[in-house]
Design an enzyme around this catalytic site. Structure first.
Site, mmCIF file in Angstrom:
data_model
loop_
_atom_site.group_PDB
_atom_site.id
_atom_site.type_symbol
_atom_site.label_atom_id
_atom_site.label_comp_id
_atom_site.label_asym_id
_atom_site.label_seq_id
_atom_site.Cartn_x
_atom_site.Cartn_y
_atom_site.Cartn_z
ATOM 1 N N TRP A 483 -5.766 0.900 1.317
ATOM 2 C CA TRP A 483 -5.943 -0.475 1.754
ATOM 3 C C TRP A 483 -7.104 -1.176 1.037
ATOM 4 O O TRP A 483 -7.490 -2.269 1.441
ATOM 5 C CB TRP A 483 -6.184 -0.493 3.268
ATOM 6 C CG TRP A 483 -5.069 0.199 4.001
ATOM 7 C CD1 TRP A 483 -3.901 -0.348 4.448
ATOM 8 C CD2 TRP A 483 -5.018 1.603 4.338
ATOM 9 N NE1 TRP A 483 -3.141 0.610 5.046
ATOM 10 C CE2 TRP A 483 -3.781 1.819 5.003
ATOM 11 C CE3 TRP A 483 -5.878 2.673 4.150
ATOM 12 C CZ2 TRP A 483 -3.395 3.083 5.465
ATOM 13 C CZ3 TRP A 483 -5.500 3.926 4.611
ATOM 14 C CH2 TRP A 483 -4.270 4.121 5.266
ATOM 15 N N ASP A 484 -7.680 -0.540 0.014
ATOM 16 C CA ASP A 484 -8.874 -1.069 -0.651
ATOM 17 C C ASP A 484 -10.018 -1.204 0.343
ATOM 18 O O ASP A 484 -10.796 -2.155 0.303
ATOM 19 C CB ASP A 484 -8.573 -2.421 -1.308
ATOM 20 C CG ASP A 484 -9.674 -2.846 -2.283
ATOM 21 O OD1 ASP A 484 -10.514 -1.994 -2.637
ATOM 22 O OD2 ASP A 484 -9.699 -4.024 -2.665
ATOM 23 N N TYR A 485 -10.127 -0.224 1.248
ATOM 24 C CA TYR A 485 -11.235 -0.172 2.194
ATOM 25 C C TYR A 485 -12.377 0.663 1.619
ATOM 26 O O TYR A 485 -12.944 1.530 2.279
ATOM 27 C CB TYR A 485 -10.779 0.444 3.518
ATOM 28 C CG TYR A 485 -9.957 -0.448 4.413
ATOM 29 C CD1 TYR A 485 -9.915 -1.823 4.234
ATOM 30 C CD2 TYR A 485 -9.228 0.086 5.471
ATOM 31 C CE1 TYR A 485 -9.156 -2.628 5.066
ATOM 32 C CE2 TYR A 485 -8.478 -0.708 6.312
ATOM 33 C CZ TYR A 485 -8.434 -2.068 6.111
ATOM 34 O OH TYR A 485 -7.692 -2.869 6.953
ATOM 35 N N LYS A 511 -15.448 -2.083 5.514
ATOM 36 C CA LYS A 511 -14.508 -3.197 5.502
ATOM 37 C C LYS A 511 -13.626 -3.223 6.742
ATOM 38 O O LYS A 511 -13.193 -4.289 7.187
ATOM 39 C CB LYS A 511 -13.619 -3.122 4.248
ATOM 40 C CG LYS A 511 -14.299 -3.529 2.969
ATOM 41 C CD LYS A 511 -13.304 -3.554 1.824
ATOM 42 C CE LYS A 511 -13.951 -4.011 0.520
ATOM 43 N NZ LYS A 511 -12.974 -4.039 -0.600
ATOM 44 N N ASN A 603 -8.643 -6.685 2.704
ATOM 45 C CA ASN A 603 -9.687 -6.081 1.866
ATOM 46 C C ASN A 603 -10.880 -7.001 1.632
ATOM 47 O O ASN A 603 -11.855 -6.599 1.002
ATOM 48 C CB ASN A 603 -9.105 -5.612 0.525
ATOM 49 C CG ASN A 603 -8.547 -6.748 -0.310
ATOM 50 O OD1 ASN A 603 -8.437 -7.880 0.144
ATOM 51 N ND2 ASN A 603 -8.162 -6.443 -1.525
#
Length: 808
Positions: A483-485, A511, A603
């Site tokens: 999740w682009d965390y 995030k 994100n």
């Protein structure tokens, strides 16, 4: 008597227009409402649409029947809205604003007269009924305007006398009137011991001086993410800052007068994703360094103290703080370090450092950013420690080869495509540890081919030994991140009083909204961390982790529901509901998918690089949680060269092909979850300020923050709560400051209860973290950078503004 016929056509025309509008609105709701119902959504829109169509037909016939049916639709809407969202103004307004305005027009004599002329039966009583229904709607609106259902009221914890001194031995020594590192000190607390500005006098703050750098976004080759995000340093009587296009400037801290400026020659044609400089690093010199005598190197001739400037073309330049000239003996005589040395997959612009390095024990510790979602053949995310006096490599930690930390051989390269650290690290010199927030291995949304190092260290905070670079402990904030965390923010270090014990703690914002509070000696949680089951079903060739960690201190926003969909009107709100039902969404950590998944929080993060501020005496955190949903859609790739996301609209061949994921089976399309009008599809508030007790995890208070004045077509100062990008600061005077909201204001808050005490209009977006210091005149200054942010669309500028109380 002769004038009445002349007025009748105009009145009749208004009735016709309203009847046609009501009919067309009804038809739109019938068609779209039937679609929503077929998707499993609310039947309200279909039923209301049929009612509007009936009302339109009856209005054309005259008489009161059309008004009564319309009143029934409004009453039905009010009851449905109250059932779905209660007395919450903005969701309520989105459901009823159009109905209310049209209802008022239907009550006017210009409509009543032609209705009565066509059929006088029941017009008066119908108008009364409609008026009563609209009055009920107005009463509900007034009550909802005065309520904030998500607001948390309370008082922040007072200062703990034992905590005030318990952590002194491990706290970094820095004069209270200076700001010697990005986060104030290497602890990254963003806290100042200055107490001249208080809740009682903050309203008297006035502009003391205003400096303009002359460096603004819009030069050829600038990426969209060209941003002025710097937090200046204050050393002695000077301020030091850097600009987006890499100039370094020294100012007199009391007057704002420029002392010197250095502008390096930056390589051209860089395929940059970001063009920014969040700050510089300061090394006081070998004589002032806390390094043990055995580790202290011979100082560089004539340039003992140094400023370190990371550049967009992959270098770190050492400058003399006195003159702004490069240090000649650093880096083998060049005055700089080449970060591309021993790197794989060298491609101009694909690796650089946007954040200031860490300086500790005569070491300069440098991370860097790699391109997101461009390819699987990016350069390495290695972290390196250099001798701050000479620039010689001391150790390197490569997450793809974590056990070999001795300086790499000249003929070898680091691990390609390994997880990187693009944000700001923190350091505890007494414990001998540097704390590194880690990113992800590209691509972000598909992890079927990730290495063992990526599986272990992606989206983690890693504690490295200062002397050797070896891992002492690591804590993963997201397992198998899709999740682009990545961990976006500097860890904040603070000594917490837990029971009768003082525990050296680390506070890590994420995030996804968790604030992990860990023992920084070993990485074990101080506040409980639980593993929670999450949605499953990754894309082909990938897997999902069965659980994800959740902290007892969390600002994780509630899961979205269909009733949370929002818009300016019932029509775009309906469109958002249809979009919601068409996307895959099973709550937080819904995996990306080819049909499109709703990612909430997106994100952009609940927290991003600005991080949080920590008061070591009150043992509290001042936070700025935000909440915006994004859509993540995987696009199957047939080859490794075609453009599936950028297509013919790619603006410039020198810019990176973001989202293409060359070498992976999927490209990715990422977008904010917005309506056809460009508004967020989720109801406000979207941004808050909050305070929480770090010892218990209890949120003391939380208030929506910011207006849409600079985000809407009209400058309407509605306090809806907007996102923030850029960190807060805390002061011993009991005032917190923040400038990063999407409206152009810097604000001061009472830390006790969160009340906004002061605001000042900025000439551009303030997406940076403020800082504070004492000037030569004895006054406490608040310094704000206002330069705007490309992708957020805030106004561009080049402003550095200092505020202070009036001279006595």
């Amino acid at each position: 008597m002769k004038s009445s016929p002349a007025r009748a056509p105009a009145s009749s025309a208004l009735l016709v227009v309203l009847a046609v509008f009501v009919g067309l609105a009804g038809l739109a709701l019938v068609v779209a409402g039937a679609w929503l119902a077929a998707l499993g959504g609310s039947w309200y829109y279909l039923v209301a649409g049929l009612g509007l169509v009936a009302a339109a037909l009856l209005l054309r016939r005259g008489g009161g029947a059309g008004l009564l049916v319309y009143a029934a639709v409004v009453l039905f809407t009010l009851a449905w809205a109250f059932w779905e969202v209660g007395l919450d103004w903005w969701p309520l307004a989105a459901r009823g604003d159009v109905f209310f305005v049209v209802g008022l027009l239907l009550l006017t004599p210009w409509v009543a007269r032609p209705l009565a002329l066509r059929n006088a039966a029941g017009v008066g009583s119908a108008r009364t009924v409609l008026g009563v229904v609209l009055a009920a709607f107005l009463v509900a609106a007034v009550f909802s305007w005065m309520r904030e259902p998500r607001r948390i009221e309370g008082i922040a914890p007072p200062a703990d006398a034992t905590a005030a001194t318990a952590g002194a031995p491990s706290s970094p020594a820095a004069p209270a009137d200076e700001w010697t590192a990005y986060g104030g000190t290497g602890f990254g607390q963003r806290y100042s011991a200055l107490d001249q500005i208080t809740p009682q006098n903050v309203g008297q703050l006035e502009e003391a001086w205003h400096f303009r750098t002359g460096d603004v976004r819009g030069q050829p080759g600038d990426p969209e993410e060209t941003t002025f995000e710097v937090t200046p340093l204050k050393i002695g009587e000077r301020l030091f800052l850097c600009t987006p296009h890499q100039s370094v400037i020294a100012l007199d801290a009391t007057t704002g007068r420029q002392v010197w400026r250095y502008t390096p020659q930056i390589a051209g044609s860089l395929a940059l994703q970001h063009l920014t400089c969040r700050g510089l690093s300061y090394y006081p010199g070998a004589a002032a360094s806390s390094a043990p005598p055995a580790q202290a190197a011979t100082p560089s001739a004539g340039c003992d103290a140094k400023l370190f400037m990371p550049t967009a073309d992959g270098r770190v330049i050492a400058l003399d703080p006195a003159s702004g000239k490069p240090c000649p003996a650093f880096g083998g005589g060049s005055g700089q370090i080449d970060l591309w040395k021993n790197m794989p997959n060298v491609r101009a612009g694909s690796y650089y450092s946007t954040s200031p390095p860490v300086v500790a024990r005569s070491l300069l510790i440098v991370g860097g950013t790699v391109l997101d979602n461009v390819s699987t053949k990016e350069t390495s995310g290695v972290l390196r420690a250099f001798d701050a006096n000479t620039g010689a490599l001391v150790w390197n930690w490569d997450s793809g080869n974590p056990e070999e930390t001795a300086p790499i051989a000249a003929d070898r390269t680091y691990t390609a495509n390994s997880p990187n650290s693009w944000s700001i690290s923190s350091v505890d010199e007494a414990l001998g540890l540097v704390y590194v927030p880690m990113g992800n291995q590209p691509p972000d949304q598909w992890g079927g081919a990730r290495s063992e190092g990526a599986k272990k260290y992606s989206s983690a905070v890693v504690a490295l030994d200062l002397a050797s670079g070896r891992v002492r402990w690591s804590f993963q904030t997201v397992h198998h991140d899709l999740w682009d965390y990545d961990v976006p923010a500097q860890p904040s270090l603070v000594d917490l009083r837990v029971g009768s014990e003082t525990v050296p703690a680390l506070v890590q914002p994420t995030k996804q909204g968790e604030l992990f509070v860990l023992d920084r000696r070993n990485g074990k949680p101080i506040l409980p961390v639980n593993e929670r089951a999450v949605p499953q079903g990754a894309a082909a060739g990938d897997v999902t982790a069965p659980t994800q960690p959740s902290s007892a201190l969390s600002f994780d926003p509630p899961a979205l529901k269909p009733s949370d969909m929002w818009g300016a009107t019932v029509f775009d709100q309906l469109a958002c509901r249809i979009a919601f039902h068409r996307l895959r969404y099973e709550g937080r950590f819904t995996p990306p998918s080819t049909e499109g998944s709703l990612i909430h929080p997106g994100n952009f993060g609940v927290f991003n690089w600005g991080g949080v501020a920590v008061d070591p005496h009150r043992q509290l955190v001042f936070a700025t949680p935000a909440s915006l949903a994004f859509v993540s859609r995987l696009v199957p790739r047939a080859d490794d060269t075609s453009l599936y996301v950028q297509g013919k609209n790619r603006p410039n061949d020198s810019l990176p092909a973001l989202g293409e994921n060359f070498g992976a089976p999927f490209a990715v399309k990422l977008s904010a979850f917005t309506s056809v009008l460009g508004l967020p599809c989720q109801a406000p508030p979207w941004g808050y300020v909050a305070a929480a007790d770090l010892r218990t995890g209890r949120i003391a208070w939380m208030h929506k923050n910011g207006t849409v004045r600079d985000s809407s077509p009209l400058p309407l100062p509605f306090a809806m709560g907007v996102p923030n990008l850029g960190g807060p600061i805390l002061t011993a005077g009991g005032v917190a400051f923040l400038s990063g909201t999407l409206d152009q204001f810097v604000r001061g808050y009472d830390v006790n209860d969160g009340r906004e005490l002061w605001r000042s209009r900025l000439p551009a977006g303030g997406q940076a973290t403020p800082m504070t210091y004492r000037g030569a005149d004895g006054r406490q200054y608040l310094l704000v950078v206002a330069g705007g942010h490309g992708s957020l669309g805030t106004r561009t500028g080049d402003h550095v503004i200092a505020y202070a109380l009036p001279r006595r």
